[in-house]
Design a protein around this motif. Structure first.
Motif, PDB file in Angstrom:
ATOM      1  N   PRO B 211       0.883  -1.113   0.046  1.00 20.62           N
ATOM      2  CA  PRO B 211       0.084   0.054   0.013  1.00 20.62           C
ATOM      3  C   PRO B 211       0.618   1.354   0.090  1.00 20.62           C
ATOM      4  CG  PRO B 211      -0.134  -1.267   1.910  1.00 20.62           C
ATOM      5  CD  PRO B 211       0.556  -1.934   1.233  1.00 20.62           C
ATOM      6  N   GLY B 212       0.521   2.476  -0.587  1.00 22.88           N
ATOM      7  CA  GLY B 212       1.209   3.415  -0.851  1.00 22.88           C
ATOM      8  C   GLY B 212       0.977   4.328   0.567  1.00 22.88           C
ATOM      9  N   SER B 213       1.900   5.444   0.506  1.00 22.34           N
ATOM     10  CA  SER B 213       1.865   6.517   1.627  1.00 22.34           C
ATOM     11  C   SER B 213       1.087   7.620   1.084  1.00 22.34           C
ATOM     12  CB  SER B 213       3.510   6.971   2.093  1.00 22.34           C
ATOM     13  OG  SER B 213       3.979   5.524   2.507  1.00 22.34           O
ATOM     14  N   SER B 214       0.577   8.137   2.235  1.00 18.94           N
ATOM     15  CA  SER B 214      -0.344   9.571   1.769  1.00 18.94           C
ATOM     16  C   SER B 214       0.651  10.675   1.525  1.00 18.94           C
ATOM     17  CB  SER B 214      -1.110  10.059   3.149  1.00 18.94           C
ATOM     18  OG  SER B 214      -0.444  10.483   4.179  1.00 18.94           O
ATOM     19  N   TRP B 215       0.470  11.785   1.105  1.00 18.85           N
ATOM     20  CA  TRP B 215       1.486  12.831   0.724  1.00 18.85           C
ATOM     21  C   TRP B 215       1.943  13.392   2.017  1.00 18.85           C
ATOM     22  CZ3 TRP B 215       4.581  13.909  -3.001  1.00 18.85           C
ATOM     23  CH2 TRP B 215       4.235  13.144  -4.199  1.00 18.85           C
ATOM     24  N   ALA B 216       0.907  13.431   3.043  1.00 17.31           N
ATOM     25  CA  ALA B 216       1.232  14.032   4.307  1.00 17.31           C
ATOM     26  C   ALA B 216       2.521  13.320   5.136  1.00 17.31           C
ATOM     27  CB  ALA B 216       0.052  14.006   5.220  1.00 17.31           C
ATOM     28  N   GLU B 217       2.215  11.967   4.997  1.00 17.13           N
ATOM     29  CA  GLU B 217       3.364  11.052   5.315  1.00 17.13           C
ATOM     30  C   GLU B 217       4.881  11.238   4.616  1.00 17.13           C
ATOM     31  OE1 GLU B 217       1.014   6.989   6.789  1.00 17.13           O
ATOM     32  OE2 GLU B 217       1.414   7.316   4.694  1.00 17.13           O
ATOM     33  N   ARG B 218       4.573  11.434   3.381  1.00 15.91           N
ATOM     34  CA  ARG B 218       5.699  11.809   2.448  1.00 15.91           C
ATOM     35  C   ARG B 218       6.425  13.127   2.891  1.00 15.91           C
ATOM     36  NH1 ARG B 218       3.615   9.854  -3.538  1.00 15.91           N
ATOM     37  NH2 ARG B 218       3.507   7.518  -2.899  1.00 15.91           N
ATOM     38  N   ARG B 219       5.595  13.961   3.078  1.00 13.43           N
ATOM     39  CA  ARG B 219       6.045  15.256   3.387  1.00 13.43           C
ATOM     40  C   ARG B 219       6.754  15.202   4.891  1.00 13.43           C
ATOM     41  NH1 ARG B 219       1.528  17.560   0.734  1.00 13.43           N
ATOM     42  NH2 ARG B 219       0.431  17.533   2.723  1.00 13.43           N
ATOM     43  N   ALA B 220       6.065  14.562   5.744  1.00 15.54           N
ATOM     44  CA  ALA B 220       6.817  14.473   7.155  1.00 15.54           C
ATOM     45  C   ALA B 220       8.182  13.781   7.012  1.00 15.54           C
ATOM     46  CB  ALA B 220       5.888  13.576   8.074  1.00 15.54           C
ATOM     47  N   ALA B 221       8.124  12.745   6.216  1.00 16.74           N
ATOM     48  CA  ALA B 221       9.511  12.209   6.043  1.00 16.74           C
ATOM     49  C   ALA B 221      10.373  12.816   5.211  1.00 16.74           C
ATOM     50  CB  ALA B 221       9.291  10.703   5.168  1.00 16.74           C
ATOM     51  N   LEU B 222      10.414  13.942   4.590  1.00 15.77           N
ATOM     52  CA  LEU B 222      10.952  14.693   3.751  1.00 15.77           C
ATOM     53  C   LEU B 222      11.491  15.659   4.906  1.00 15.77           C
ATOM     54  CD1 LEU B 222       9.726  15.675   0.357  1.00 15.77           C
ATOM     55  CD2 LEU B 222      11.814  14.543   0.913  1.00 15.77           C
ATOM     56  N   ARG B 223      10.502  16.230   5.560  1.00 13.70           N
ATOM     57  CA  ARG B 223      11.100  17.173   6.597  1.00 13.70           C
ATOM     58  C   ARG B 223      12.176  16.687   7.359  1.00 13.70           C
ATOM     59  NH1 ARG B 223       5.706  19.159   6.791  1.00 13.70           N
ATOM     60  NH2 ARG B 223       5.117  17.587   8.428  1.00 13.70           N
ATOM     61  N   ARG B 224      12.117  15.169   7.779  1.00  8.53           N
ATOM     62  CA  ARG B 224      13.077  14.974   8.703  1.00  8.53           C
ATOM     63  C   ARG B 224      14.378  14.734   8.064  1.00  8.53           C
ATOM     64  NH1 ARG B 224       9.061  11.137  10.126  1.00  8.53           N
ATOM     65  NH2 ARG B 224      10.009   9.419   8.860  1.00  8.53           N
ATOM     66  N   ILE B 225      14.619  14.700   6.737  1.00  4.29           N
ATOM     67  CA  ILE B 225      15.982  14.825   6.023  1.00  4.29           C
ATOM     68  C   ILE B 225      16.304  16.228   5.740  1.00  4.29           C
ATOM     69  CG2 ILE B 225      16.147  12.223   5.803  1.00  4.29           C
ATOM     70  CD1 ILE B 225      15.675  13.385   2.379  1.00  4.29           C
ATOM     71  N   LEU B 226      15.602  17.027   6.029  1.00  7.83           N
ATOM     72  CA  LEU B 226      15.849  18.525   5.429  1.00  7.83           C
ATOM     73  C   LEU B 226      17.185  18.906   5.973  1.00  7.83           C
ATOM     74  CD1 LEU B 226      14.428  20.538   3.530  1.00  7.83           C
ATOM     75  CD2 LEU B 226      13.763  21.571   5.712  1.00  7.83           C
ATOM     76  N   ASP B 227      17.175  18.866   7.158  1.00  5.89           N
ATOM     77  CA  ASP B 227      18.537  19.332   7.847  1.00  5.89           C
ATOM     78  C   ASP B 227      19.667  18.550   7.383  1.00  5.89           C
ATOM     79  OD1 ASP B 227      17.844  17.199   9.044  1.00  5.89           O
ATOM     80  OD2 ASP B 227      17.988  17.911  11.011  1.00  5.89           O
ATOM     81  N   ILE B 228      19.708  17.270   7.239  1.00  4.78           N
ATOM     82  CA  ILE B 228      20.897  16.442   6.602  1.00  4.78           C
ATOM     83  C   ILE B 228      21.097  16.654   4.954  1.00  4.78           C
ATOM     84  CG2 ILE B 228      21.840  14.224   6.333  1.00  4.78           C
ATOM     85  CD1 ILE B 228      21.822  14.379   9.071  1.00  4.78           C
ATOM     86  N   GLY B 229      19.919  16.959   4.487  1.00  2.00           N
ATOM     87  CA  GLY B 229      19.964  17.240   2.953  1.00  2.00           C
ATOM     88  C   GLY B 229      20.756  18.358   2.610  1.00  2.00           C
ATOM     89  N   VAL B 230      20.550  19.507   3.343  1.00  2.00           N
ATOM     90  CA  VAL B 230      21.128  20.797   3.297  1.00  2.00           C
ATOM     91  C   VAL B 230      22.404  20.559   3.586  1.00  2.00           C
ATOM     92  CG1 VAL B 230      21.190  22.977   4.232  1.00  2.00           C
ATOM     93  CG2 VAL B 230      19.154  22.184   3.615  1.00  2.00           C
ATOM     94  N   LEU B 231      22.820  19.980   4.477  1.00  2.30           N
ATOM     95  CA  LEU B 231      24.521  19.724   4.819  1.00  2.30           C
ATOM     96  C   LEU B 231      25.006  19.131   3.628  1.00  2.30           C
ATOM     97  CD1 LEU B 231      26.243  19.886   7.273  1.00  2.30           C
ATOM     98  CD2 LEU B 231      25.736  17.495   7.666  1.00  2.30           C
ATOM     99  N   VAL B 232      24.379  18.054   3.091  1.00  2.00           N
ATOM    100  CA  VAL B 232      24.946  17.345   1.842  1.00  2.00           C
ATOM    101  C   VAL B 232      25.054  18.026   0.660  1.00  2.00           C
ATOM    102  CG1 VAL B 232      24.468  15.587   0.185  1.00  2.00           C
ATOM    103  CG2 VAL B 232      23.839  14.824   2.622  1.00  2.00           C
ATOM    104  N   VAL B 233      24.110  18.931   0.424  1.00  2.00           N
ATOM    105  CA  VAL B 233      24.325  19.961  -0.680  1.00  2.00           C
ATOM    106  C   VAL B 233      25.381  20.967  -0.493  1.00  2.00           C
ATOM    107  CG1 VAL B 233      22.920  21.630  -2.016  1.00  2.00           C
ATOM    108  CG2 VAL B 233      21.882  19.496  -1.236  1.00  2.00           C
TER     109      VAL B 233
END
Lengths: 144, 435
Positions: B211-233
């Motif tokens: 079963p797929g995830s909702s967009w709210a779940e996807r956004r929540a997951a994305l928010r969790r890697i935002l800080d590390i993502g910025v660091l990587v970039v």
């Protein structure tokens, strides 16, 4: 303690290089940052060599050794400890030789005038620790 | 081949034997190099040369790059970033057939962007993704194979420990190597996606739809890697466009990871001490190997072995591409008996002058060498990633893990050949960025 001292040197390198980068961005160069990092790296790497040796963490090829009987593995481990002692002794001798040659030359870095003598002494000290550790390992029987 | 080249060859053979007896790699390299220098130059110059090399190496500014990137990885690990990378990929791709396997590879690539080790990436993502895939009915072969292969991305995607070591011993710009690794790393990841897509198309039963995830779940997951993502970039992008040197990027990365750890309320004395200890231990073992390799390299260059081998190979008249395919075959053969680091340090002093002699780029060769090393991580008898995966899932036999990795291995070999035939894969981005 070693982790904090040598790890502390690593943190010094981290802070210095970060400030240097930020300083460059706002046109306030942090002069001598490279020299501070070089000094910190020497302490961190000398500590790292000791930590890796004390934890027997050195990289090795396990392909054949893991298939050998325990007695042969024990003999090889002692032989490797002896080989390590020979290399550390040679590096210690070489480092001491250069240090004694340059002792009165008062080597220092260009901008911050960081003296090299303590750095050479620290490295010789680390090599002495590694040598003693290897010599003691020659006598230690490996657990089956 | 007479005289000193023969002595160099004897040194290489002695080194190979010592390595196979399990002698620490750095000790074996240093001892053979020292012994060889003593025979060629005399004991006194050999000892002094070794002492000079040691001090010069340990005070090199670029040497700070390695432990600082390691510190960044350990701190990101403490901040539980590894799970977050897999979670994001699983939320977006998990509902597709084979999606969790693709998410595992993407998670490996994501974790590889903060960590330079193949084994650490395999173990970390394996612990998170393998139980998830198995509990969702994925076949063991696909689940283990995708992570074992995906783990090798840790070594290719910048920051890469292997590329830093290569940069130091080959005296090449670490920034140029990191930039050159970006496209090969991405194409390698895409080739694994393709393998998974083809595999599940041919055998749909090995990966059920979920079963797929909702967009709210996807956004929540994305928010969790935002800080590390910025660091990587900031870290990888900063090096690629030339804003920061690799040493500065490593320092900023470690400082950023420390900040993220603190913001996520995971920073305390124990966490920091453990991260520093792990960093010192790993960097210490690599430093010994680097020092040993430089002494060995000095010995090899004194003997003229490289020139002798170069003359012999030039006599075959294979041209650059043919020579590189020969080199690739040689590396894969050596990679069957030596682990990646040992293979790199044994072959670089011999092969690098040969490759540059053919007018090929040393930066490209570094990427090529690391790619060949990665293949050694997933094929027996060394295949360290296979054993790491088996450690995570002890009930899966090593044979099954290997069968699972075979399709990825085929993709690896094709990718390696493409890299040999089209160096632009590695060098194109650098040219495009004008660096």
């Amino acid at each position: 303690m070693l982790a904090w001292i040598c790890g502390g040197a690593l943190l010094v390198a981290m802070v210095t290089d970060t400030l240097a980068m930020l300083g460059r961005a706002v046109h306030v160069p942090l002069l001598g940052a490279i020299e501070v990092v070089q000094t910190a790296v020497l302490f961190a790497s000398a500590g790292g060599l000791i930590v890796a040796a004390l934890d027997s963490a050195h990289a090795r090829v396990h392909l054949l050794v893991s298939r050998l009987p325990a007695g042969v593995r024990d003999a090889l481990a002692r032989l490797h400890a002896a080989a390590s002692a020979v290399l550390y002794l040679a590096l210690l001798a070489g480092s001491a030789w250069i240090a004694s040659d340059l002792w009165n030359g008062h080597e220092e870095s260009e901008l911050l005038l960081i003296p090299y003598r303590p750095l050479r002494v620290a490295l010789i000290g680390a090599l002495a620790v590694l040598l003693v550790h290897s010599l003691t390992r020659i006598r230690v029987r490996q657990r089956p | 081949m007479t005289g000193q080249p023969l002595l160099g060859l004897a040194g290489v053979i002695t080194l190979l034997v010592l390595l196979l007896t399990g002698m620490p790699i750095g000790i074996a390299l240093g001892l053979v190099g020292l012994g060889g220098l003593a025979l060629t130059l005399g004991l006194e110059p050999a000892v002094i040369k070794s002492g000079v090399l040691l001090f010069e190496t340990l005070t090199r500014y670029e040497l700070g790059t390695l432990p600082l990137f390691m510190l960044m990885a350990h701190l990101c690990f403490a901040a539980e970033a590894s799970r977050d990378f897999f979670d994001v990929a699983a939320r977006f791709l998990g509902h597709r057939r084979g999606g969790l396997a693709i998410a595992s590879v993407a998670g490996c690539a994501g974790f590889g962007s903060i960590n330079g080790s193949s084994l650490a990436t395999t173990a970390t993502i394996g612990l998170v993704a393998l139980p998830e895939m198995r509990s969702r009915g994925y076949a063991d072969s696909l689940a283990t194979g995708s992570i074992a292969a995906g783990g090798t991305l840790g070594q290719m995607i910048p920051p890469s420990g292997a590329l830093i070591v290569f940069g130091i011993i080959a005296e090449q710009s670490i920034g140029a190597l990191f930039t050159a690794a970006i496209v090969p790393g991405i194409t390698q990841m895409l080739s694994y996606f393709l393998v998974i897509a083809l595999w599940v198309r041919l055998q749909p039963g090995i990966a059920p739809r979920l079963p797929g995830s909702s967009w709210a779940e996807r956004r929540a997951a994305l928010r969790r890697i935002l800080d590390i993502g910025v660091l990587v970039v900031v870290v990888t992008g900063g090096i690629a466009v030339g804003w920061v040197t690799p040493s500065e990027a490593a320092a900023v990365g470690a400082a950023g990871a420390l900040l993220i750890c603190w913001l996520r309320k995971r920073l305390n004395g124990q966490t920091l001490r453990r991260a520093l200890e792990e960093t010192l231990r790993t960097s210490g073992l690599i430093y010994l190997v680097i020092v040993g390799a430089l002494i060995f390299s000095a010995f090899i260059s004194v003997t003229g072995l490289t020139e002798a081998i170069g003359t012999s190979i030039a006599g075959l008249g294979l041209g650059p591409s043919g020579t590189m395919l020969l080199v690739a075959a040689f590396l894969l053969l050596i990679g069957s008996v030596l682990d990646g680091l040992a293979m790199m340090l044994l072959t670089t002093p011999i092969l690098l002058p040969l490759v540059t002699g053919f007018g090929l780029s040393p930066v490209w060769f570094g990427i090529f060498l690391v790619r060949a090393m990665e293949i050694g991580f997933v094929h027996p008898p060394i295949g360290m990633n296979l054993y790491v995966i088996q450690g995570v899932a002890p009930d899966v036999s090593i044979g099954r893990v290997f069968r699972g990795v075979l399709p990825f291995l085929a993709a690896d070999l094709i990718h390696l050949v493409l890299l040999a035939l089209f160096p632009v894969i590695a060098l194109g981005l650098q040219h495009w960025l004008g660096r």
